[in-house]
Structures are given as C-alpha cells and as structure tokens.
Motif scaffolding. Structure first.
Motif, PDB file in Angstrom:
ATOM      1  N   TRP A  28      17.357  22.243  18.272  1.00  0.00           N
ATOM      2  CA  TRP A  28      18.338  21.890  17.241  1.00  0.00           C
ATOM      3  C   TRP A  28      18.033  22.566  15.918  1.00  0.00           C
ATOM      4  CZ3 TRP A  28      22.056  17.488  17.335  1.00  0.00           C
ATOM      5  CH2 TRP A  28      22.317  17.073  18.647  1.00  0.00           C
ATOM      6  N   VAL A  29      16.769  22.521  15.506  1.00  0.00           N
ATOM      7  CA  VAL A  29      16.432  23.023  14.178  1.00  0.00           C
ATOM      8  C   VAL A  29      16.105  24.514  14.218  1.00  0.00           C
ATOM      9  CG1 VAL A  29      14.903  22.731  12.213  1.00  0.00           C
ATOM     10  CG2 VAL A  29      15.607  20.739  13.534  1.00  0.00           C
ATOM     11  N   PRO A  54      22.536   8.560  19.809  1.00  0.00           N
ATOM     12  CA  PRO A  54      22.017   8.213  21.136  1.00  0.00           C
ATOM     13  C   PRO A  54      21.287   6.870  21.143  1.00  0.00           C
ATOM     14  CG  PRO A  54      21.496  10.492  20.638  1.00  0.00           C
ATOM     15  CD  PRO A  54      22.129   9.921  19.405  1.00  0.00           C
ATOM     16  N   LEU A  55      20.508   6.595  20.083  1.00  0.00           N
ATOM     17  CA  LEU A  55      19.772   5.328  20.071  1.00  0.00           C
ATOM     18  C   LEU A  55      20.690   4.150  19.757  1.00  0.00           C
ATOM     19  CD1 LEU A  55      16.380   6.350  18.471  1.00  0.00           C
ATOM     20  CD2 LEU A  55      16.770   5.423  20.732  1.00  0.00           C
ATOM     21  N   GLN A 100      22.191  16.746  12.401  1.00  0.00           N
ATOM     22  CA  GLN A 100      21.264  16.832  13.528  1.00  0.00           C
ATOM     23  C   GLN A 100      20.615  15.490  13.815  1.00  0.00           C
ATOM     24  OE1 GLN A 100      18.838  19.993  12.039  1.00  0.00           O
ATOM     25  NE2 GLN A 100      19.960  21.567  13.147  1.00  0.00           N
ATOM     26  N   VAL A 133      11.145   6.319  13.940  1.00  0.00           N
ATOM     27  CA  VAL A 133      11.691   7.405  14.737  1.00  0.00           C
ATOM     28  C   VAL A 133      12.517   8.339  13.850  1.00  0.00           C
ATOM     29  CG1 VAL A 133      13.243   7.952  16.632  1.00  0.00           C
ATOM     30  CG2 VAL A 133      11.705   6.026  16.829  1.00  0.00           C
ATOM     31  N   PHE A 156       2.103  10.927  13.644  1.00  0.00           N
ATOM     32  CA  PHE A 156       2.115   9.614  12.990  1.00  0.00           C
ATOM     33  C   PHE A 156       1.169   8.635  13.669  1.00  0.00           C
ATOM     34  CE2 PHE A 156       6.208  11.619  12.345  1.00  0.00           C
ATOM     35  CZ  PHE A 156       6.486  11.375  11.016  1.00  0.00           C
ATOM     36  N   ALA A 214      10.256  10.627  12.080  1.00  0.00           N
ATOM     37  CA  ALA A 214       9.800  11.740  12.911  1.00  0.00           C
ATOM     38  C   ALA A 214      10.823  12.867  12.879  1.00  0.00           C
ATOM     39  CB  ALA A 214       9.568  11.264  14.341  1.00  0.00           C
ATOM     40  N   SER A 215      12.111  12.505  12.997  1.00  0.00           N
ATOM     41  CA  SER A 215      13.112  13.574  13.010  1.00  0.00           C
ATOM     42  C   SER A 215      13.218  14.219  11.634  1.00  0.00           C
ATOM     43  CB  SER A 215      14.463  13.049  13.481  1.00  0.00           C
ATOM     44  OG  SER A 215      14.893  11.987  12.681  1.00  0.00           O
ATOM     45  N   GLU A 216      12.994  13.415  10.598  1.00  0.00           N
ATOM     46  CA  GLU A 216      12.985  14.003   9.255  1.00  0.00           C
ATOM     47  C   GLU A 216      11.830  14.995   9.109  1.00  0.00           C
ATOM     48  OE1 GLU A 216      13.045  10.845   6.273  1.00  0.00           O
ATOM     49  OE2 GLU A 216      14.994  10.337   7.125  1.00  0.00           O
ATOM     50  N   LEU A 258      23.436  13.164  15.356  1.00  0.00           N
ATOM     51  CA  LEU A 258      23.856  13.428  16.729  1.00  0.00           C
ATOM     52  C   LEU A 258      22.683  13.417  17.704  1.00  0.00           C
ATOM     53  CD1 LEU A 258      26.445  16.249  16.030  1.00  0.00           C
ATOM     54  CD2 LEU A 258      26.894  13.870  16.621  1.00  0.00           C
ATOM     55  N   GLY A 259      21.516  13.834  17.224  1.00  0.00           N
ATOM     56  CA  GLY A 259      20.391  13.952  18.141  1.00  0.00           C
ATOM     57  C   GLY A 259      19.622  12.661  18.320  1.00  0.00           C
ATOM     58  N   VAL A 260      19.576  11.835  17.285  1.00  0.00           N
ATOM     59  CA  VAL A 260      18.708  10.661  17.342  1.00  0.00           C
ATOM     60  C   VAL A 260      19.475   9.361  17.111  1.00  0.00           C
ATOM     61  CG1 VAL A 260      16.651   9.576  16.386  1.00  0.00           C
ATOM     62  CG2 VAL A 260      16.769  12.060  16.550  1.00  0.00           C
ATOM     63  N   PHE A 285      10.729   9.821  20.371  1.00  0.00           N
ATOM     64  CA  PHE A 285      12.128   9.409  20.556  1.00  0.00           C
ATOM     65  C   PHE A 285      12.229   8.640  21.872  1.00  0.00           C
ATOM     66  CE2 PHE A 285      12.484  13.612  18.302  1.00  0.00           C
ATOM     67  CZ  PHE A 285      12.665  13.048  17.059  1.00  0.00           C
ATOM     68  N   HIS A 325      14.599   7.518  23.599  1.00  0.00           N
ATOM     69  CA  HIS A 325      15.705   7.766  24.523  1.00  0.00           C
ATOM     70  C   HIS A 325      15.573   9.112  25.227  1.00  0.00           C
ATOM     71  CE1 HIS A 325      16.635   9.807  20.841  1.00  0.00           C
ATOM     72  NE2 HIS A 325      17.687  10.411  21.361  1.00  0.00           N
ATOM     73  N   ASN A 335      13.890  20.873   4.032  1.00  0.00           N
ATOM     74  CA  ASN A 335      13.983  20.974   5.481  1.00  0.00           C
ATOM     75  C   ASN A 335      13.245  22.203   6.010  1.00  0.00           C
ATOM     76  OD1 ASN A 335      15.308  18.614   5.868  1.00  0.00           O
ATOM     77  ND2 ASN A 335      17.354  19.519   5.934  1.00  0.00           N
ATOM     78  N   ALA A 371      15.106  18.125  10.236  1.00  0.00           N
ATOM     79  CA  ALA A 371      16.458  18.033  10.792  1.00  0.00           C
ATOM     80  C   ALA A 371      17.459  17.729   9.682  1.00  0.00           C
ATOM     81  CB  ALA A 371      16.516  16.945  11.859  1.00  0.00           C
ATOM     82  N   SER A 372      18.652  18.327   9.791  1.00  0.00           N
ATOM     83  CA  SER A 372      19.693  18.059   8.806  1.00  0.00           C
ATOM     84  C   SER A 372      20.358  16.724   9.132  1.00  0.00           C
ATOM     85  CB  SER A 372      20.738  19.158   8.836  1.00  0.00           C
ATOM     86  OG  SER A 372      21.421  19.114  10.058  1.00  0.00           O
TER      87      SER A 372
END
Lengths: 259, 304
Positions: A121-122, B223-224, B215, B202, A100, B205-207, B218-220, A106, A108, A90, B211-212
C-alpha cells in the motif's frame, strides 16, 4: 555528547548522524515529559535507552516517528526535519521501522498479509515482490511455517518476531523498539532477543527501549539512562555498567540487576 | 383553595398556560405550510427528476423479478442463500418458504417487496457508510449528525410522509425515500461505532508505517469495523422490511398492499398470511447476512 567513545564499535569510517535531536522539549498538559533532550544517532549505531517507568524513554522514541508531537526543539531524521507536514511525516515514518510492546499486529490479516500490507500500500510494491520479501524475512525470524496463520493463533514471542519482520519489510533505515520484550512470558523473551541480536549484527541502526541489560551489554554501542525526562548519563556498555557516574544511575542499576 | 382563586380571577397565570394566541398560531402554521408549498411548486419537479434514475432502477428490478420465470428465481435464491450462509439447512428452508409463498398466491407481492428492499438497502449502504466514516473522522460531524439520526429513528413515519408526499406525490420514489429515512440510521451509527472501536494500538502500527488517511481507512479500519458495519446492514434491512406496510400507503407495491386491505376490510387470513411472508423474508435476510458477516471475520474464530 560522548559519541566519540560510542562510535568506536561501529567500524565504518563515515560517521554521519541519521537522527539528530536538538533541545527537544515535550509537555503532556503541564507535565514536562522531555526536558532539553540532545541526541545524535549515527548510522548502524545501536542505542539502548533505559530508565525507570515514567522517565520519558518511550515518549522519546515515539517522537522520532511523530507518534507523539513535541513542542520545542527539532528532530531531524535522515536529513528531513519533523514538522506538521503530513507528507513529510509519512515519508519519515515509512523509513523508520517500529516494534511495539504489545506487537500491534493487524488481527484481521494473516502473518504474511501483515508483512505485505504496508509494502504494497505505502511502497506500491507488487504483491509477488512483497510476498517474496516477506517470506524471506519471516524465514530470518524463523517462522516461515506460520505465514498462513492469524496473529491470534501465535504465541507472544512469535507475534513479536512477526512484528519485527513486518517492520523490516519496509526496508527501514532505522528501527525503533519500544519495550519489545516487556509483554512477553520469560521463556519467550530469549527468542525475541536473539532475533534482535541478529538484526543488530546485520548492521541496522537501532534504538531500543528495554530493561534487558544483558542485551544492552551484548549489542549496544551506547547505553542511555533517562530519568525524569532527562538524559542523565550515556556511555558505552562496559563503562556504563561497571562504573556509572551518577547516583541515580547507580541506584537504578542496583535495583534492576540485583533481583 | 384553587377554586377560590379561579373564581376570584386572581393568579390565572398559574391555572392557565401562557399560550400563543389562536390567530397567531394559525398564521404561524399556515406560514410554514405555504412556504413549503411554494418550495414544492418551485423545486418539486427538479427533485423528482433527480430521483429518476432511482425510479428506473427500481422499476427495472421489479420487472426483472416479476418477469423471470419462478423456477429461475428459486434457483437464484437458493444459490444466493447458500453462498451467503454456506448452510444447506437454511437453503432448503428458504426454498420451502418461497414455495409456500408462491403456493398461497403471494409470489408477485413478495417479488415487488424484494425489489424495493434491495434498492432501499443499496441506497442506505451507499449513502450511510460514507456518512458513518465522516462521523468517525470528525467529532463535530458526530455531534451534528447524531441528533438528526435520533429524529429519523423516533419521529413517527407518518409525519415525514407528509412533506415527502407533498414534494413528490404518491408513488414508488416517495415510498422508497420513506423506507430509506427510516432504515438508514443503524448503518450510519454502526459504521461510525465500528471505526471508532478499532484498537488504537493497531491504528498506531499503521501510522508508524506512514500510511495515508485513506490507506488506514481501507486497509485497517474498515476491515476491522466490518463486523459492526455488517450488523448495521442487517439492522437496516430489518427496518426497511418493517416499513413495507407504511410505504404501501403511498403507493409502493408489495406485501404491504394486501395487509392494508386486510386492515380496512377485517380480512384476518389475508393479513396474517402476508404479514408472515414479511416475517419469512426478514428471517431469511437476517440469518443469511449474519452468517455471511461471521464468515468475513475468520480471524476471530481462531482467537481461541
């Protein structure tokens, strides 16, 4: 490794590799995708990786932030080797920006929120600070006026520029681009490439998988040609395009340039 | 031919099913009953106390609904409906419906039902969503929990009323438990499904941002997955409402009580009136929660 000619363009004296890949091997089941890849990327170096589809070029850059897991060999990013340690992964991922093919925004979140989510967040930044930087970077990619819109309301080119800004918001040390223009309409490719060229001029270390040979010619310090999971040839763009050594490179270039 | 064989007492194996002896079967059933009774004697009280906070909450809510003057409740309903749905039409409809309910002397029962439905929904959400998340995270959890959910949804409610009543007796808590057992599967299923359906790209992307797990969740992911989770909440409320009558059999107050009375005494009007009151509640909950769920995902509206 012919990085002597490659690093000529990067004028900085300190030539320290930010990514070192050593004897990298990867299999999908029985299929050998990457075969003994050796690669060093220096700071501020711009590398374009090209090759026919299925040659393993996307897999290679996806290994660098461990979106793909390799089986043999080592990858060292900024002094840290990629292992199974989730925390280490991480940390490396947060320092390596990725763009990509299909933008992967995202859906939303608004454009601005897309850019600030990871920094808040990170990176644990304050919202104010993250917003400020995001607006600055959105201005750089020339879409500050779209900040309040959702990704679904933007064109492909705009979405990809948001994706670039979003990656830059993490202040990465390296940027990886996985065919950033392949999913775009022709008239939108230009705006994205211009953004990338600007980024290159700002001194970012970049690894770009693309078929845009014009871009390679313009900004690359080194062009790498991959085929069947191997690095077949690497050279500075001038020599790469004008006198390719291997037959496979010649064939590939003739196919990609003469249409 | 068959007659011939039976008369000759040959091949009785084919005619008669090889079953457990009557005495053995009786002992088998008795053994289960006895051991459960022992369990009840041993732990019944402790389990009852475990649910005490729930009971207090339910009683408190019921009292709150019943002791508050009706105009205040009416205003509260109107405000909630309006802010849930942002629809004036639905708000007026809700107020009218509750006026009719009150006029037909069903106010108290309706309030009691509202209280138990609210508590049941809160319990289902706070238990169901974490289970759904667990299922989405691990395939093994999914294969383990899915059959349990199947059982909970298909087993006749009277069957699990037996152990619940044996354990906790008759009253509000066992009724609430019965409602929850019946109503929780949709929220669990749809939370799991919603998270699993989140676009892989998606997530990647967060990976890529480092992000843990929490994270990303809760973040992605959540919500989706919210539209699906919300569909689950909606279904859970509907199923809880449909359990009102059965729950009233074991001592839950509310609209189910008069319905039961109507069944045993053949009071047509009473049954229909209270039944329709349940329907009105269901429609209101459904419309408001659907509109609310739709508003939560502003981004899909703008996709076209």
């Amino acid at each position: 490794m012919t990085s002597a000619s490659a690093s000529k363009k990067s004028t900085k004296n300190e030539i320290s590799p930010i990514i070192t890949i050593n004897k990298l091997n990867k299999w999908y089941g029985k299929f050998h995708v990457l075969k003994d890849i050796d690669l060093e990327v220096n700071k501020t170096e711009k590398i374009v990786i090209c090759g026919p589809s299925g040659s393993g070029k996307s897999t290679l850059i996806r290994c660098i932030n461990r979106l793909e897991v390799h089986q043999e060999g080592s990858i060292i990013v900024d002094g840290t080797e990629l292992t199974d340690d989730v925390k280490q992964i991480n940390e490396i991922r947060s320092d390596v920006g990725m763009v990509f093919q299909h933008f992967n925004l995202f859906p939303h979140l608004t454009v601005l929120e897309n850019c600030t989510l990871a920094p808040i967040w990170v990176r644990k930044k304050s919202k104010l600070e993250a917003d400020e930087m995001a607006m600055e970077l959105l201005t750089k990619v020339k879409i500050p006026d779209q900040a309040k819109k959702y990704p679904g309301q933007l064109s492909g080119g705009q979405q990809q520029r948001v994706a670039i800004a979003r990656a830059l918001c993490m202040q990465p040390r390296v940027m990886l681009f996985d065919e950033p223009t392949s999913a775009l309409d022709p008239e939108m490719i230009k705006e994205v490439l211009e953004t990338m060229i600007e980024l290159a001029e700002s001194g970012m270390t970049m690894l770009v998988v693309t078929h845009e040979m014009g871009f390679a010619n313009k900004v690359a310090d080194r062009v790498i040609f991959m085929d069947e999971g191997q690095i077949v040839e690497q050279n500075d763009p001038k020599n790469f395009f004008n006198n390719p050594k291997s037959d496979r490179t010649k064939l590939f270039l003739s196919q990609i340039l003469n249409h | 031919m068959a007659h011939f064989f039976i008369r000759e007492k040959k091949l009785s194996f084919f005619v008669e099913f090889p079953k457990m002896g009557r005495a053995d079967l009786r002992d088998f059933k008795k053994g289960i009953d006895e051991s459960f009774k022992d369990f009840t004697r041993e732990y019944g009280e402790a389990i009852e106390h475990f649910f005490d906070p729930l009971l207090y909450f339910l009683v408190w809510l019921e009292k709150l609904f019943l002791n508050t003057p009706w105009p205040i409740i009416m205003v509260a309903i109107a405000v909630l409906v309006y802010f849930g749905s942002r629809s004036l039409k639905l708000t007026i409809g809700a107020v009218l419906a509750f006026l009719v309910i009150g006029y037909l002397d069903m106010w108290e029962d309706t309030m009691a039902t509202l209280a138990i439905i609210s508590v049941a929904t809160i319990v289902c959400i706070s238990v169901g969503i974490p289970i759904g998340i667990l299922m989405a995270r691990s395939n093994r959890a999914q294969t383990l929990i899915t059959p349990i959910l199947d059982v909970m949804q298909t087993i006749p409610s009277f069957v699990y009323l037996i152990p619940v009543v044996m354990l906790l007796g008759i009253g509000k808590v066992p009724g609430l438990l019965a409602v929850c057992i019946y109503a929780i599967p949709p929220i669990v299923r749809l939370t799991n499904l919603g998270i699993r359906l989140v676009d892989k790209d998606v997530m990647e992307a967060s990976e890529a941002f480092g992000a843990s797990y929490s994270q990303k969740l809760l973040g992605v992911q959540i919500p989706l997955a919210l539209p699906n989770i919300f569909a689950g909440v909606n279904q859970t409320i509907m199923m809880a409402l449909s359990m009102v009558v059965i729950a009233s059999m074991i001592g839950v107050k509310g609209l189910g009580v008069p319905v039961l009375r109507a069944i045993s005494n053949q009071y047509l009007a009473l049954g229909v009136m209270n039944g329709l009151a349940i329907v009105v509640l269901a429609i209101l909950f459904d419309r408001v929660s659907q509109k609310f769920g739709k508003r939560l995902q502003a981004h899909t509206e703008s996709m076209k």
